[in-house]
Design a protein around this motif. Structure first.
Motif, short mmCIF file in Angstrom:
data_model
loop_
_atom_site.label_atom_id
_atom_site.label_comp_id
_atom_site.label_asym_id
_atom_site.label_seq_id
_atom_site.Cartn_x
_atom_site.Cartn_y
_atom_site.Cartn_z
N GLY A 86 7.51 -1.54 -4.53
CA GLY A 86 7.22 -1.14 -5.90
C GLY A 86 7.71 0.24 -6.25
O GLY A 86 8.87 0.60 -6.05
N LEU A 87 6.79 1.05 -6.79
CA LEU A 87 7.14 2.41 -7.21
C LEU A 87 7.50 3.31 -6.03
O LEU A 87 8.06 4.39 -6.22
CB LEU A 87 5.98 3.03 -8.00
CG LEU A 87 5.61 2.32 -9.31
CD1 LEU A 87 4.42 3.00 -9.97
CD2 LEU A 87 6.80 2.28 -10.26
N GLY A 88 7.20 2.84 -4.82
CA GLY A 88 7.54 3.62 -3.63
C GLY A 88 9.03 3.79 -3.44
O GLY A 88 9.47 4.69 -2.72
N LYS A 131 11.76 -8.92 -12.51
CA LYS A 131 10.73 -8.34 -13.35
C LYS A 131 10.54 -6.86 -13.11
O LYS A 131 10.12 -6.11 -13.99
CB LYS A 131 9.40 -9.07 -13.11
CG LYS A 131 9.41 -10.53 -13.55
CD LYS A 131 8.09 -11.20 -13.19
CE LYS A 131 8.10 -12.67 -13.58
NZ LYS A 131 6.85 -13.36 -13.20
N GLN A 132 10.85 -6.41 -11.90
CA GLN A 132 10.55 -5.02 -11.53
C GLN A 132 11.77 -4.13 -11.72
O GLN A 132 12.85 -4.44 -11.27
CB GLN A 132 10.11 -4.99 -10.06
CG GLN A 132 9.86 -3.58 -9.53
CD GLN A 132 9.35 -3.62 -8.12
OE1 GLN A 132 8.24 -4.08 -7.86
NE2 GLN A 132 10.15 -3.17 -7.19
N GLU A 133 11.57 -3.02 -12.40
CA GLU A 133 12.63 -2.05 -12.57
C GLU A 133 12.67 -1.15 -11.33
O GLU A 133 11.83 -0.27 -11.15
CB GLU A 133 12.38 -1.20 -13.82
CG GLU A 133 13.47 -0.18 -14.10
CD GLU A 133 14.82 -0.81 -14.45
OE1 GLU A 133 15.84 -0.13 -14.29
OE2 GLU A 133 14.84 -1.98 -14.88
N VAL A 134 13.61 -1.39 -10.44
CA VAL A 134 13.71 -0.64 -9.20
C VAL A 134 14.41 0.69 -9.46
O VAL A 134 15.50 0.73 -10.00
CB VAL A 134 14.48 -1.44 -8.14
CG1 VAL A 134 14.64 -0.63 -6.87
CG2 VAL A 134 13.77 -2.75 -7.85
N TYR A 173 0.83 -1.20 0.00
CA TYR A 173 0.00 0.00 0.00
C TYR A 173 0.87 1.26 0.00
O TYR A 173 0.61 2.21 -0.76
CB TYR A 173 -0.94 0.00 1.21
CG TYR A 173 -1.79 1.24 1.29
CD1 TYR A 173 -2.97 1.33 0.57
CD2 TYR A 173 -1.40 2.33 2.06
CE1 TYR A 173 -3.76 2.48 0.62
CE2 TYR A 173 -2.17 3.47 2.13
CZ TYR A 173 -3.34 3.55 1.40
OH TYR A 173 -4.10 4.69 1.44
N LEU A 174 1.89 1.27 0.85
CA LEU A 174 2.77 2.43 0.90
C LEU A 174 3.47 2.64 -0.44
O LEU A 174 3.73 3.78 -0.84
CB LEU A 174 3.81 2.24 2.01
CG LEU A 174 3.30 2.40 3.45
CD1 LEU A 174 4.37 1.97 4.45
CD2 LEU A 174 2.87 3.82 3.72
N GLY A 175 3.78 1.55 -1.13
CA GLY A 175 4.38 1.66 -2.45
C GLY A 175 3.45 2.32 -3.46
O GLY A 175 3.87 3.12 -4.29
#
Length: 467
Positions: free
Chosen positions: A196-198, A229-232, A169-171
């Motif tokens: 995630g985007l956070g 998979k995730q672009e950090v 959620y925070l992300g």
């Protein structure tokens, strides 16, 4: 004092740090009592609060503009009276409408219900939780959903916090700037991908795995698909501290090290799997790095994982020397001075940093490879102001005598160094070279030997570490 302007009285109270002094001043008159009551914005309570709920209610009514509250029950025992429970948080949410920072430490009787009351604190920006055995992931989730302005979250030894929906959620909302997770056994390194985007907004991250629960997890097949998979993106991250973490290439947190463009402070403590390639990626990205701290594990701590331990060499230090031209503070510590890591640094690697970067502070702990030749090379360290040598047993009087020739050294600390005697310090006596000399637990240095070596001298002797 009653004739003084209100703004001046407010400034006087702001400059008084001691609570006892503020309380005494508030007793001078009703007017000053009123000013102090309105101006007080910080409150710390704990074992002395009795009866807990009633006393807290009285304090919250007396000080209506509280912005920061700390409830700390460190050292609490049942004979000290009842702790604050959920009703205490209800009191805070009902009376402290300006509350922006809340810390709960060793609060054993507060659970998810209590955290639910805090959703009324619409201005809450910082929430710090240290050892709250009754609080679970559900309570944390209700808090972060209800407190929209929350940008700082610290969770330390929260054993019931297992699932990480709150982190997801925070992300999504992307407001988190300061995240600390320490010794929450059910939360692992790979759970951080849920942010995630956070990651884009995060400025400060401390993550510590409970050392006693680290090794069993390594033997499992930890899924790292999310990291792949995730672009950090960590462009805002300025401070990163990792302890007892897995940083193996191609998995987990290794993806983060090469993406921190604004990183200024890095602390890696007993982390497994760090390689030269990770440091090379860091040096190419983190051009603003100013503070670097490595606490390196020994292969003897976990022999079954010997192939996964830190594999950094001098190539890591050379890469940092070339890429991080703003580096000012360096600390290198080995977990065991007699048995360093399989692939570790040498004196040449450290000197490469000194030659290329404006190092002001250098701390070497259990660096068995650093000797008098290394100290001789520091005579050309034009930026070095602070030097600490801890359990560096290859250092002798011959090297310490050269300290008087260090261009700008102001502070020297010697701790548990067996090879240094009073003779090594003699050139410093009366020289006026050092501002501060600290000698701790060095068996061959006497209290008489440190006299006159610096403007400020500290001497302690406890030789129990030898036995």
């Amino acid at each position: 004092m009653e004739r003084l302007p209100e703004s001046l009285l407010m400034e006087i109270f702001r400059r008084i740090d001691k609570t006892s002094d503020r309380n005494s001043l508030s007793l001078v008159s009703k007017y000053i009592h009123f000013i102090e009551r309105e101006q007080r914005n910080f409150l710390r309570v704990g074992c002395g609060l009795h009866p807990a709920t009633e006393a807290l209610t009285s304090l919250c009514i007396r000080f209506p503009n509280l912005k920061k509250i700390e409830i700390i029950y460190s050292g609490w025992m049942s004979n000290l009276g009842k702790q604050l429970d959920n009703q205490g948080l209800l009191v805070i949410s009902s009376h402290c409408h300006s509350l922006s920072e809340l810390t709960l430490s060793f609060c054993s009787f507060i659970n998810d219900t209590g955290l639910g009351y805090l959703v009324s604190c619409k201005n809450l920006m910082s929430f710090k939780l240290n050892f709250a055995p009754a609080i679970s992931s559900n309570g944390i989730l209700s808090l972060v959903v209800g407190c929209k302005k929350l940008n700082t979250l610290h969770l330390i030894r929260c054993m019931k916090v297992s699932s990480v929906e709150w982190l997801e959620y925070l992300g999504r909302v992307g407001t988190l700037e300061d995240l600390v997770i320490k010794n929450c056994r059910a939360i692992g390194e790979d759970d951080l991908t849920k942010l995630g985007l956070g990651w884009r907004k995060l400025k400060h991250l401390e993550f510590e795995v409970d050392a006693y629960y680290r090794y069993p997890k390594i033997c499992n097949n930890i899924s790292v698909d999310r990291w792949l998979k995730q672009e950090v993106s960590c462009d805002e991250l300025k401070e990163l501290s990792l302890m007892n973490c897995i940083i193996a290439s191609g998995r987990g947190l290794s993806f983060v090290l090469g993406k921190c463009r604004s990183l200024e402070k890095l602390h890696l403590d007993m982390c497994i799997g760090v390689k030269d390639t990770d440091m090379a990626a860091l040096s190419q990205c983190s051009k603003s790095l100013k503070c670097l701290s490595f606490h390196l594990p020994s292969q003897f701590l976990a022999p079954v994982l010997v192939n996964s331990l830190s594999q950094m060499t001098d190539d890591s230090l050379r890469a940092l020397a070339q890429g991080c031209s703003m580096l000012e503070e360096v600390e290198l510590c080995f977990s065991d001075g007699e048995f360093p890591s399989i692939s570790c640094f040498t004196q040449n690697g450290i000197l490469a940093l000194i030659e290329s970067c404006p190092i002001r502070v250098l701390v070497l702990n259990s660096c068995c490879f650093f000797n008098d030749v290394g100290l001789a090379a520091l005579c050309t360290a034009h930026f070095l102001e602070h030097l600490e040598l801890v359990k560096c047993q290859e250092i002798t009087d011959e090297g310490i005598m050269l300290v008087v020739s260090f261009p700008f050294l102001n502070t020297l600390k010697l701790c548990k160094c067996l090879g240094v005697t009073d003779d090594g310090l003699k050139p410093l006596v009366g020289s006026g070279k050092l501002g501060t000399l600290i000698v701790e637990d060095c068996p061959q240095i006497s209290e008489h030997g440190v006299q006159g070596t610096a403007r400020s001298v500290s001497y302690k002797q406890d030789l129990s570490w030898l036995y």
